[in-house]
Design an enzyme around this catalytic site. Structure first.
Site, PDB file in Angstrom:
ATOM      1  N   CYS A 114       0.853  -1.204   0.000  1.00 19.80           N
ATOM      2  CA  CYS A 114       0.000   0.000   0.000  1.00 19.80           C
ATOM      3  C   CYS A 114       0.884   1.248   0.000  1.00 19.80           C
ATOM      4  O   CYS A 114       0.630   2.215  -0.731  1.00 19.80           O
ATOM      5  CB  CYS A 114      -0.904   0.032   1.226  1.00 19.80           C
ATOM      6  SG  CYS A 114      -1.964  -1.412   1.395  1.00 19.80           S
ATOM      7  N   ASN A 154       3.721   1.581  -1.206  1.00 20.72           N
ATOM      8  CA  ASN A 154       4.313   1.738  -2.525  1.00 20.72           C
ATOM      9  C   ASN A 154       3.379   2.492  -3.479  1.00 20.72           C
ATOM     10  O   ASN A 154       3.815   3.298  -4.294  1.00 20.72           O
ATOM     11  CB  ASN A 154       4.642   0.350  -3.072  1.00 20.72           C
ATOM     12  CG  ASN A 154       5.741   0.432  -4.076  1.00 20.72           C
ATOM     13  OD1 ASN A 154       6.737   1.104  -3.844  1.00 20.72           O
ATOM     14  ND2 ASN A 154       5.545  -0.204  -5.198  1.00 20.72           N
ATOM     15  N   GLU A 194       6.238   7.963   4.256  1.00 19.36           N
ATOM     16  CA  GLU A 194       6.326   7.044   3.095  1.00 19.36           C
ATOM     17  C   GLU A 194       7.770   6.629   2.826  1.00 19.36           C
ATOM     18  O   GLU A 194       8.176   6.485   1.668  1.00 19.36           O
ATOM     19  CB  GLU A 194       5.744   7.700   1.839  1.00 19.36           C
ATOM     20  CG  GLU A 194       4.303   8.092   1.956  1.00 19.36           C
ATOM     21  CD  GLU A 194       3.387   6.893   1.980  1.00 19.36           C
ATOM     22  OE1 GLU A 194       3.839   5.785   1.626  1.00 19.36           O
ATOM     23  OE2 GLU A 194       2.230   7.059   2.375  1.00 19.36           O
ATOM     24  N   THR A 221      11.664   7.510   4.731  1.00 16.49           N
ATOM     25  CA  THR A 221      12.530   8.694   4.757  1.00 16.49           C
ATOM     26  C   THR A 221      13.549   8.589   3.612  1.00 16.49           C
ATOM     27  O   THR A 221      13.712   7.521   3.005  1.00 16.49           O
ATOM     28  CB  THR A 221      13.298   8.767   6.091  1.00 16.49           C
ATOM     29  OG1 THR A 221      14.174   7.641   6.160  1.00 16.49           O
ATOM     30  CG2 THR A 221      12.359   8.766   7.292  1.00 16.49           C
TER      31      THR A 221
HETATM   32  C1  LIG Z   1       2.585  14.488   8.776  1.00 20.00           C
HETATM   33  C2  LIG Z   1       2.807  13.002   8.803  1.00 20.00           C
HETATM   34  C3  LIG Z   1       1.800  12.138   8.378  1.00 20.00           C
HETATM   35  C4  LIG Z   1       1.979  10.755   8.465  1.00 20.00           C
HETATM   36  N1  LIG Z   1       0.958   9.905   8.083  1.00 20.00           N
HETATM   37  C5  LIG Z   1       1.072   8.571   8.313  1.00 20.00           C
HETATM   38  C6  LIG Z   1      -0.032   7.690   8.061  1.00 20.00           C
HETATM   39  O1  LIG Z   1      -1.081   8.108   7.557  1.00 20.00           O
HETATM   40  N2  LIG Z   1       0.095   6.386   8.393  1.00 20.00           N
HETATM   41  C7  LIG Z   1       1.243   5.884   8.956  1.00 20.00           C
HETATM   42  O2  LIG Z   1       1.274   4.677   9.242  1.00 20.00           O
HETATM   43  N3  LIG Z   1       2.313   6.687   9.193  1.00 20.00           N
HETATM   44  C8  LIG Z   1       2.252   8.009   8.890  1.00 20.00           C
HETATM   45  N4  LIG Z   1       3.317   8.849   9.151  1.00 20.00           N
HETATM   46  C9  LIG Z   1       4.508   8.299   9.789  1.00 20.00           C
HETATM   47  C10 LIG Z   1       5.722   8.189   8.888  1.00 20.00           C
HETATM   48  O3  LIG Z   1       5.545   7.186   7.943  1.00 20.00           O
HETATM   49  C11 LIG Z   1       6.950   7.978   9.783  1.00 20.00           C
HETATM   50  O4  LIG Z   1       7.170   9.203  10.462  1.00 20.00           O
HETATM   51  C12 LIG Z   1       8.172   7.545   9.010  1.00 20.00           C
HETATM   52  O5  LIG Z   1       8.065   6.212   8.602  1.00 20.00           O
HETATM   53  C13 LIG Z   1       9.478   7.697   9.842  1.00 20.00           C
HETATM   54  O6  LIG Z   1       9.328   7.093  11.062  1.00 20.00           O
HETATM   55  P1  LIG Z   1       9.764   7.892  12.398  1.00 20.00           P
HETATM   56  O7  LIG Z   1       9.125   9.236  12.360  1.00 20.00           O
HETATM   57  O8  LIG Z   1       9.439   7.008  13.539  1.00 20.00           O
HETATM   58  O9  LIG Z   1      11.305   8.095  12.245  1.00 20.00           O
HETATM   59  P2  LIG Z   1      12.443   7.012  12.622  1.00 20.00           P
HETATM   60  O10 LIG Z   1      12.127   5.717  11.988  1.00 20.00           O
HETATM   61  O11 LIG Z   1      12.659   7.049  14.091  1.00 20.00           O
HETATM   62  O12 LIG Z   1      13.693   7.650  11.882  1.00 20.00           O
HETATM   63  C14 LIG Z   1      14.475   8.715  12.479  1.00 20.00           C
HETATM   64  C15 LIG Z   1      15.656   8.991  11.567  1.00 20.00           C
HETATM   65  O13 LIG Z   1      16.440   7.810  11.448  1.00 20.00           O
HETATM   66  C16 LIG Z   1      16.713   7.553  10.078  1.00 20.00           C
HETATM   67  N5  LIG Z   1      16.878   6.119   9.878  1.00 20.00           N
HETATM   68  C17 LIG Z   1      15.956   5.134  10.000  1.00 20.00           C
HETATM   69  N6  LIG Z   1      16.498   3.929   9.715  1.00 20.00           N
HETATM   70  C18 LIG Z   1      17.805   4.159   9.412  1.00 20.00           C
HETATM   71  C19 LIG Z   1      18.886   3.323   9.033  1.00 20.00           C
HETATM   72  N7  LIG Z   1      18.749   2.000   8.894  1.00 20.00           N
HETATM   73  N8  LIG Z   1      20.088   3.904   8.799  1.00 20.00           N
HETATM   74  C20 LIG Z   1      20.254   5.243   8.910  1.00 20.00           C
HETATM   75  N9  LIG Z   1      19.267   6.084   9.254  1.00 20.00           N
HETATM   76  C21 LIG Z   1      18.051   5.552   9.505  1.00 20.00           C
HETATM   77  C22 LIG Z   1      15.495   8.090   9.364  1.00 20.00           C
HETATM   78  O14 LIG Z   1      15.790   8.323   8.001  1.00 20.00           O
HETATM   79  C23 LIG Z   1      15.240   9.365  10.139  1.00 20.00           C
HETATM   80  O15 LIG Z   1      16.069  10.386   9.666  1.00 20.00           O
HETATM   81  C24 LIG Z   1       3.190  10.241   8.988  1.00 20.00           C
HETATM   82  C25 LIG Z   1       4.226  11.117   9.366  1.00 20.00           C
HETATM   83  C26 LIG Z   1       4.045  12.478   9.275  1.00 20.00           C
HETATM   84  C27 LIG Z   1       5.157  13.396   9.707  1.00 20.00           C
END
Ligand SMILES: Cc1cc2nc3c(=O)[nH]c(=O)nc-3n(C[C@H](O)[C@H](O)[C@H](O)COP(=O)(O)OP(=O)(O)OC[C@H]3O[C@@H](n4cnc5c(N)ncnc54)[C@H](O)[C@@H]3O)c2cc1C
Length: 393
Positions: A246, A248, A371, A373
């Site tokens: 999804c 994707n 979607e 990072t």
């Molecule tokens: C406005 C908004 C709307 C959203 N809507 C939805 C939604 O409808 N449904 C839903 O399910 N989610 C939603 N999200 C969530 C979004 O998908 C997540 O915020 C995203 O997947 C990143 O997760 P996190 O914020 O926990 O960051 P983290 O996973 O904690 O990442 C923090 C940092 O670590 C980096 N990082 C992660 N893994 C690695 C690695 N292996 N190596 C190096 N760096 C790494 C990341 O790039 C990032 O810079 C939404 C987010 C926002 C801000």
């Protein structure tokens, strides 16, 4: 000094030649909607931190963009490229508007369309296609975003029913949704559930104090002993590949959408630079300004060619999800760079909501994060290029 009529970056690169008539007509209809219904109000909505989502959903349903690339159940069944171009126009208005449409069509409706039972499809999809019912998609949790495999939300069987417990975080449309697609860990792996609003134990408090995507509803989903009947389970999704497929779909829309925001920034900035007089000449007539505008126009054009190429692959049924990572990474990374550069060219005027640029720049911070990072997409691309998965260091 010579002065000729300016040409937009996308016209200049000849992107139009790659777009068919059906997509062009749909794009024009969405552009007209955004001009009429969104542009006059969006700065105010953004400042107030709200979006009249219910009202807009009905109108977007009438326009035919909700689940537009899906077949049947009242959906328009357009090409993927037409859907991408609609996302471009919506996000040229505001990323919050495109998020509303992406989550509705590519996450919530797609999950039901692809993995739901016939009864679930009949119950939800026609109402969602017309914007009468709104959906959200709950995958992310407070402690698990980039690594959803660690999710703690759990569903366990209790007789014929399911009992769900857990918390989802950052969920677009959460507080306004009529149905939440919730992903939870079960003894058989990750499964998807349809949770109607109002189910006892289920609540969706809105997340406030956002400085990005202010014209979009973002919420927590709290599941406290939520009891669901057996038929709330999406029968055809077992494992994380369900929700990831999804994502994707939604990422594909972002490949085009982010470029819409960038295009709006660039067009606004070129218009501003042509009229702003600095040291007795238009800002646009200085070489230093043109170097910046030329680089931005080039990146926008290249991004559009990549987006249209991915669209053509998707329409041919050969698009690999790892190719979408190329587009998501490139479009959002370049769009945010363009928005920031445009903001600087506008000078002090660039810090107000009188121009769309700082709003787009702030919105794109969310688009960069959700979607997948940028780092996550770089790691996907790195794995393709090297054969080594580096997600765990
Ligand atoms: C406005 C908004 C709307 C959203 N809507 C939805 C939604 O409808 N449904 C839903 O399910 N989610 C939603 N999200 C969530 C979004 O998908 C997540 O915020 C995203 O997947 C990143 O997760 P996190 O914020 O926990 O960051 P983290 O996973 O904690 O990442 C923090 C940092 O670590 C980096 N990082 C992660 N893994 C690695 C690695 N292996 N190596 C190096 N760096 C790494 C990341 O790039 C990032 O810079 C939404 C987010 C926002 C801000």
């Amino acid at each position: 000094m010579t002065l000729t009529d300016p040409v937009s970056a996308l016209t200049y690169i000849g992107a139009e030649a790659l777009i068919d008539d059906e997509s062009r007509e749909l794009r024009a209809a969405v552009r007209d909607f955004v001009d009429r219904r969104v542009r006059p109000h969006i700065a105010g909505w953004y400042e107030d931190g709200r979006l009249p989502a219910r009202e807009l959903a009905r109108e977007l349903g009438e326009l035919g963009v909700l689940g537009m690339h899906l077949e049947g159940y009242g959906c328009a069944g357009t090409s993927a490229t037409a859907y991408g171009l609609a996302c471009f126009e919506l996000e040229a208005g505001d990323s919050g508007l495109r998020s509303l449409v992406s989550v509705q069509g590519s996450l919530a409706m797609y999950a039901i369309w692809r993995f739901g039972s016939e009864e679930q499809k009949q119950q939800w999809l026609p109402r969602m296609a017309v914007g009468e019912a709104i959906g959200c998609f709950g995958l992310t949790e407070p402690d698990f975003g980039s690594d959803p495999a660690g999710m703690r939300t759990r569903a366990r069987r209790d007789g014929d029913d399911w009992l769900l417990n857990g918390v989802k975080m950052w969920i677009t449309n959460g507080s306004i949704a009529d149905v939440a697609v919730v992903w939870a860990r079960t003894d058989e792996g990750v499964r998807g559930f349809l949770v109607p609003a109002g189910t006892p134990g289920f609540s969706a408090p809105e997340i406030t104090r956002k400085q990005s995507l202010r014209a979009s509803v973002t919420s927590e989903l709290v599941l406290d002993d939520v009891r669901l009947p057996a038929d709330a389970l999406l029968p055809d999704a077992v494992g994380l590949s369900g929700p990831l497929s999804c994502l994707n779909e939604a990422r594909f829309g972002i490949v085009f959408g982010a470029l819409g925001a960038a295009h709006d920034c660039l067009e606004t900035t070129i218009g501003y630079a042509r009229s702003r007089q600095i040291f007795d000449r238009p800002l646009a007539a200085y070489q230093a300004t043109q170097l910046k505008l030329a680089d931005m126009g080039l990146e926008l054009g290249k991004g559009m060619l990549l987006a249209l190429h991915l669209g053509a692959l998707k329409d041919a049924g050969t698009l690999d999800h790892r190719q979408v990572s190329l587009g998501k990474l490139n479009s959002v990374r370049e769009a945010i760079a363009i928005a920031r550069e445009c903001r600087a060219i506008l000078g002090a005027a660039g810090i107000t909501l009188d121009y769309p640029v700082i709003r787009h720049a702030a919105n794109l911070e969310s688009v960069l994060t959700y979607e997948g990072t940028s780092e996550v997409h770089q790691l996907i691309i790195g794995q393709v290029l090297t054969g080594h998965a580096a997600f765990r260091g």
